[in-house]
Enzyme design. Sequence first.
Site, PDB file in Angstrom:
ATOM      1  N   THR A 106       0.568  -1.406   0.424  1.00 28.58           N
ATOM      2  CA  THR A 106      -0.201   0.019  -0.119  1.00 28.58           C
ATOM      3  C   THR A 106       0.664   0.797  -0.253  1.00 28.58           C
ATOM      4  O   THR A 106       1.617   1.511   0.726  1.00 28.58           O
ATOM      5  CB  THR A 106      -1.013  -0.220   1.228  1.00 28.58           C
ATOM      6  OG1 THR A 106      -1.433   1.415   1.263  1.00 28.58           O
ATOM      7  CG2 THR A 106      -0.092  -0.306   2.750  1.00 28.58           C
ATOM      8  N   ILE A 107       0.430   2.132  -0.861  1.00 25.10           N
ATOM      9  CA  ILE A 107       1.660   3.945  -1.155  1.00 25.10           C
ATOM     10  C   ILE A 107       1.456   4.144   0.498  1.00 25.10           C
ATOM     11  O   ILE A 107       2.073   4.958   0.810  1.00 25.10           O
ATOM     12  CB  ILE A 107       1.499   4.458  -2.334  1.00 25.10           C
ATOM     13  CG1 ILE A 107      -0.308   4.980  -1.600  1.00 25.10           C
ATOM     14  CG2 ILE A 107       1.234   3.658  -4.144  1.00 25.10           C
ATOM     15  CD1 ILE A 107      -0.208   5.834  -3.144  1.00 25.10           C
ATOM     16  N   ASP A 108      -0.291   3.820   1.544  1.00 25.21           N
ATOM     17  CA  ASP A 108       0.226   4.346   2.554  1.00 25.21           C
ATOM     18  C   ASP A 108       0.986   3.959   3.730  1.00 25.21           C
ATOM     19  O   ASP A 108       0.796   5.176   4.212  1.00 25.21           O
ATOM     20  CB  ASP A 108      -1.527   3.901   2.990  1.00 25.21           C
ATOM     21  CG  ASP A 108      -2.723   5.597   2.319  1.00 25.21           C
ATOM     22  OD1 ASP A 108      -2.105   6.249   1.200  1.00 25.21           O
ATOM     23  OD2 ASP A 108      -3.874   4.615   2.038  1.00 25.21           O
ATOM     24  N   ARG A 143       5.390  33.043  -4.764  1.00 24.61           N
ATOM     25  CA  ARG A 143       4.233  32.508  -4.444  1.00 24.61           C
ATOM     26  C   ARG A 143       4.208  30.283  -3.006  1.00 24.61           C
ATOM     27  O   ARG A 143       5.331  30.352  -2.906  1.00 24.61           O
ATOM     28  CB  ARG A 143       2.818  30.821  -4.971  1.00 24.61           C
ATOM     29  CG  ARG A 143       3.210  32.604  -6.165  1.00 24.61           C
ATOM     30  CD  ARG A 143       2.432  31.319  -8.129  1.00 24.61           C
ATOM     31  NE  ARG A 143       1.059  31.701  -8.964  1.00 24.61           N
ATOM     32  CZ  ARG A 143       1.758  31.840 -10.185  1.00 24.61           C
ATOM     33  NH1 ARG A 143       1.640  30.889 -10.849  1.00 24.61           N
ATOM     34  NH2 ARG A 143       0.726  32.438 -11.016  1.00 24.61           N
ATOM     35  N   MET A 150      -1.033  11.662  -1.252  1.00 29.60           N
ATOM     36  CA  MET A 150      -2.191  10.893  -1.120  1.00 29.60           C
ATOM     37  C   MET A 150      -2.091  10.669   0.722  1.00 29.60           C
ATOM     38  O   MET A 150      -1.173  10.797   1.317  1.00 29.60           O
ATOM     39  CB  MET A 150      -1.908   9.453  -1.460  1.00 29.60           C
ATOM     40  CG  MET A 150      -2.965   9.549  -2.981  1.00 29.60           C
ATOM     41  SD  MET A 150      -3.976   8.270  -4.243  1.00 29.60           S
ATOM     42  CE  MET A 150      -4.989   8.754  -4.448  1.00 29.60           C
ATOM     43  N   ARG A 152      -5.200   8.583   3.137  1.00 25.05           N
ATOM     44  CA  ARG A 152      -6.480   8.781   3.585  1.00 25.05           C
ATOM     45  C   ARG A 152      -6.158   8.953   5.453  1.00 25.05           C
ATOM     46  O   ARG A 152      -7.252   9.332   6.208  1.00 25.05           O
ATOM     47  CB  ARG A 152      -6.883   7.966   3.905  1.00 25.05           C
ATOM     48  CG  ARG A 152      -7.645   7.882   2.433  1.00 25.05           C
ATOM     49  CD  ARG A 152      -8.780   7.193   2.129  1.00 25.05           C
ATOM     50  NE  ARG A 152      -8.072   5.488   2.261  1.00 25.05           N
ATOM     51  CZ  ARG A 152      -8.487   4.218   1.654  1.00 25.05           C
ATOM     52  NH1 ARG A 152      -9.268   3.399   1.923  1.00 25.05           N
ATOM     53  NH2 ARG A 152      -7.402   3.039   1.144  1.00 25.05           N
ATOM     54  N   ARG A 257      -0.022   6.748  -7.973  1.00 24.23           N
ATOM     55  CA  ARG A 257      -0.227   5.100  -7.754  1.00 24.23           C
ATOM     56  C   ARG A 257       0.748   4.650  -9.013  1.00 24.23           C
ATOM     57  O   ARG A 257       0.536   3.508  -9.636  1.00 24.23           O
ATOM     58  CB  ARG A 257      -1.360   4.969  -7.382  1.00 24.23           C
ATOM     59  CG  ARG A 257      -1.718   5.017  -6.174  1.00 24.23           C
ATOM     60  CD  ARG A 257      -2.822   4.246  -5.727  1.00 24.23           C
ATOM     61  NE  ARG A 257      -3.799   4.423  -6.258  1.00 24.23           N
ATOM     62  CZ  ARG A 257      -5.537   4.382  -5.838  1.00 24.23           C
ATOM     63  NH1 ARG A 257      -4.656   4.074  -5.041  1.00 24.23           N
ATOM     64  NH2 ARG A 257      -6.517   4.273  -7.204  1.00 24.23           N
TER      65      ARG A 257
HETATM   66  O1  F6P Z   1      -4.970   3.490   0.286  1.00 26.21           O
HETATM   67  C1  F6P Z   1      -4.183   3.992  -0.894  1.00 26.21           C
HETATM   68  C2  F6P Z   1      -4.823   5.094  -1.740  1.00 26.21           C
HETATM   69  O2  F6P Z   1      -3.848   5.705  -2.550  1.00 26.21           O
HETATM   70  C3  F6P Z   1      -5.073   6.782  -0.244  1.00 26.21           C
HETATM   71  O3  F6P Z   1      -4.400   6.952  -0.477  1.00 26.21           O
HETATM   72  C4  F6P Z   1      -6.503   7.059  -1.158  1.00 26.21           C
HETATM   73  O4  F6P Z   1      -7.056   7.535  -0.405  1.00 26.21           O
HETATM   74  C5  F6P Z   1      -6.937   5.849  -2.571  1.00 26.21           C
HETATM   75  O5  F6P Z   1      -6.270   4.670  -2.337  1.00 26.21           O
HETATM   76  C6  F6P Z   1      -7.993   6.557  -3.386  1.00 26.21           C
HETATM   77  O6  F6P Z   1      -8.488   5.602  -3.545  1.00 26.21           O
HETATM   78  P1  F6P Z   1      -9.993   4.957  -5.154  1.00 26.21           P
HETATM   79  O7  F6P Z   1      -8.598   4.193  -5.795  1.00 26.21           O
HETATM   80  O8  F6P Z   1     -10.355   4.007  -4.437  1.00 26.21           O
HETATM   81  O9  F6P Z   1      -9.929   6.085  -5.200  1.00 26.21           O
END
Ligand code: F6P
Length: 323
Positions: A106-108, A143, A150, A152, A257
Amino acid sequence: MRVIARRCFEAQIEAVGIYDSWDGLLKSAVRTLGRGDVAGIAQRAGTILRSARSRLFLSPGDPQIAKDALSKHGIDGLVVVGGNGSQTAAAMLAEAGFPVVGVPKTIDNDLVGTDQSVGFQTAVEVAMQALDALRATAESHSRVMVVEVMGRHVGWIAVEAAIAGGADIALIPEHDFTLDEIFERLHTRHEVHKRNYSIVIVAEGAMDSAKKLDVNRGTRDVLGRLRLGGVGTMLAHEIERKLGWDARCTTLGYLQRCAAPIAPDRLLATWLSDKAVDFLLAGQSGVMAGLNGRTVEAMPLKDVVGKLKTVTDDYFRLAKIFG
Ligand code: F6P
């Protein structure tokens, strides 16, 4: 996928890929993988198996449904590659008695039980490159550039990109912030330190903190109506409104992603997946291959799921000092 399939070829085990996630399992989107299916894919972004969120495993009877479908396809063991949702399903399947091992991806980077998850380092690289690039326009046009990344529930991407890319302010879901604090820090930088630009990085999940702010209602309504509103857009607007400086927001979104995985991510995917196959072949189940320093350990899925690995205060401190 490549590493797991190649370990199977080596051990003369049939490797099958389940396409379209758990839904694909029920719809028989299950295919035997050959060498051609996994050749030249280490450098590709995205998910070749088209993995996605699924509603299976939300009801108590679902693990048994999945177990029956796996048996119907003659599958004896499963490697589940994914984040919190995927590993929760893997834990339920293991609990139902099906041999399953997880690989954190997971990138998170919010899965506990592993120092890092696959995909995270590439996402940080993308965010850092964006900060480097946006610095030029921020400086050229005096600026404040707000960059929304990302994340969440956690701010790992924001914090690491801030440290590596030198963002002046990092805002993450783990730490509440007030608009006044942000204005104060920007004011000091511009008026006291005489800098003509600033870079603010904000994790999308910091939106909850932002909602608690005294953000101008009109701004929120307009952004909401136009569906423009991420926390970054809102902040840029508030900075312009309150400080009268030019501010812009860039939301990196899905760009994070879709980059070709950087070398550390390819290596991590290889180490974790290779060990996941070892664990499965050794008869282990209900575990996730987790990185602990330079070693890969079998972490019980029951200790992994339902938790969040959040940014520690000490680490956040680095972003504050060196950002
Ligand atoms: O869970 C990884 C994630 O990249 C979150 O950071 C992001 O909010 C979410 O997926 C976005 O997912 P979706 O493809 O459902 O919009």
